[in-house]
Design an enzyme around this catalytic site. Structure first.
Site, PDB file in Angstrom:
ATOM      1  N   HIS A  45     -61.003 -79.879  34.971  1.00 35.66           N
ATOM      2  CA  HIS A  45     -62.362 -79.803  34.443  1.00 35.66           C
ATOM      3  C   HIS A  45     -62.384 -79.286  33.000  1.00 35.66           C
ATOM      4  CE1 HIS A  45     -63.746 -80.918  38.350  1.00 35.66           C
ATOM      5  NE2 HIS A  45     -63.389 -79.797  38.919  1.00 35.66           N
ATOM      6  N   ASP A  87     -62.084 -86.099  42.419  1.00 37.03           N
ATOM      7  CA  ASP A  87     -62.597 -84.803  42.872  1.00 37.03           C
ATOM      8  C   ASP A  87     -63.362 -84.902  44.190  1.00 37.03           C
ATOM      9  OD1 ASP A  87     -63.341 -82.164  43.062  1.00 37.03           O
ATOM     10  OD2 ASP A  87     -64.215 -82.027  41.086  1.00 37.03           O
TER      11      ASP A  87
END
Length: 458
Positions: A269, A320
């Site tokens: 991220h 994810d």
């Protein structure tokens, strides 16, 4: 086992080529010969590109896609989404986890991902007690990968605490928890589990600075001195603020200052970095693991892609939470997020006249292969025999052919046609997708549907 295929068109490291004969031995390219005679071997029409690595996945979350799309009494965020995840896990069995993972991996293959890094933190039974086989859930992940044919880098996750500075875990986290000693046994069991997957790899994934302490993070690195190291970092503003309160530094700065962050590392991220952190991460040799669709879904924020690329940083993309499994979609969302933030176009291209799609794909292939520690990312001798083949007869790809059109075909795939353009997929030398359909789609889908019907029953 040796097989021969003739690719009508292919993107090789040196550029566009036609009539490329590839010899596959034990799942690896043993020979790549452009401009070959059009005889011998199975012919594959379309444009063959390297298979795309998925560098970040929590497979079980595919089953909860769409469950958190109701507004709560206050402003929703990652932290309220997390409570939905905890409730979903209250019913999940090993059989369920395997069925959901197989469905997610099947969809990855149908859409162009040919190997996945499974950031695996769901370890224990519903009450938090370890299974009789400590690696039960790791075995299920490996079984799902083997059944679908996707390549696997398994990343058992160390999760010991509920917040920065060693705060106690909450009830919803009990299925994740291990101390370093038990984690060492889990890593060893994971290495055994991946033997069921040709070319399987094992790394480690200290979950985040919220879930480890400096001492347990160092212990994890000693447990696995080789292989990839993945960690969530700087995903949310609250996480950054909590880290500053705890250490006086932001998460990425703390990691680079205190840990041997180098090419083994993947920071997932990294949505909230200062310009200085962005440059330091780029120069460290680590990979930024970006999941733009999930980051948009959770309201995390926008990665500073332009500055990071200008500083020489490497990145790859992952799925994810698996809300929308599609490599083209992830790369498109990455570019569009930059356009929205900067009010500009073609932000991730690095030179005048460069194809944005070609640049995005090249970076995702290179960074993803590094992140998975897999020999992939190019149609080249010694690499995994992974291909995603685009249907060049698809209407959205019309009018693009030949060497000068290779950039246009990639742009059309990523920004227009997406998953509909994927015709054939090869993973580890096996053709697992033809005409856009995985060979075991019906069986895998039926099991997934039955699993969700039980889990989500009122």
């Amino acid at each position: 086992m040796t097989q021969t295929f003739l690719l009508a068109q292919a993107l090789l490291p040196e550029g566009f080529a036609q009539n490329v004969r590839v010899t596959v031995r034990d799942g690896v390219f043993a020979a790549v010969e452009p401009d070959s005679l059009a005889d011998g071997g199975e012919r594959i029409a379309g444009l063959a590109l390297p298979g795309v690595p998925n560098l970040h996945c929590h497979a079980f979350q595919r089953g909860m896609a769409g469950l958190a799309e109701r507004r709560g009494p206050a402003s929703d965020s990652f932290w309220t989404w997390r409570e939905v995840m905890y409730r979903f896990l209250a019913r999940l069995t090993p059989d369920d986890a395997e069925a959901i993972a197989a469905f997610a991996y099947m969809q990855m293959l149908e859409r162009g991902f040919t190997a996945v890094a499974e950031f695996h933190y769901l370890h224990h039974d519903i009450d938090g007690a370890p299974y009789a086989d400590l690696g039960e859930m790791a075995v299920r992940i490996a079984a799902a990968a083997a059944a679908t044919g996707i390549g696997l880098t398994l990343l058992p996750s160390l999760y010991g605490y509920g917040g920065l500075g060693g705060q106690p875990a909450v009830a919803g986290q009990r299925r994740f928890l291990n101390d370093p000693d038990r984690f060492a046994r889990l890593v060893a069991r994971s290495r055994e589990a991946v033997r069921a997957v040709p070319g399987g790899r094992v790394g480690i994934a200290p979950h985040s600075l919220r879930a480890v302490t400096p001492d347990t993070l160092r212990a994890a690195l000693q447990i696995a001195p080789d292989g990839p190291v993945h960690i969530h970092a700087a995903e949310q503003v609250k996480e950054v603020d909590d880290c500053v309160a705890w250490s006086g530094r932001r998460p990425v700065a703390w990691l680079i200052d205190e840990m041997p962050v180098d090419a083994r590392w993947v920071l997932i991220h990294t949505t909230h970095m200062t310009p200085d952190e962005t440059v330091r991460l780029a120069r460290s040799g680590a990979v930024a693991g970006l999941c733009p669709l999930t980051e948009a879904s959770l309201g995390d924020g926008i990665f500073d892609g332009a500055r990071y690329l200008e500083s020489g940083g490497g990145f790859g993309v992952g799925t994810d939470s698996n809300i929308d499994i599609d490599p083209a979609g992830e790369l498109r969302q990455l570019e569009y997020s930059q356009r929205l933030a900067l009010r500009a176009r073609n932000v991730m291209a690095t030179a005048e006249g460069e194809s944005t799609g070609r640049r995005l794909l090249a970076e995702a292939l290179r960074g993803g292969a590094q992140a998975l520690a897999q020999p992939m990312g190019a149609i080249a001798v010694g690499n995994r025999a992974d291909l995603v083949v685009l249907d060049t007869t698809h209407p959205d790809l019309a009018g693009a052919s030949g060497d000068r059109a290779i950039d246009r075909l990639i742009d059309l795939w990523l920004f227009v046609a997406g998953r509909e353009a994927v015709a054939t997929v090869m993973a580890g030398g096996a053709v697992v997708v033809q005409d856009g359909r995985h060979h075991a789609r019906e069986t895998i889908t039926a099991r997934y549907v039955a699993t969700l019907a039980r889990i989500l029953a009122d």
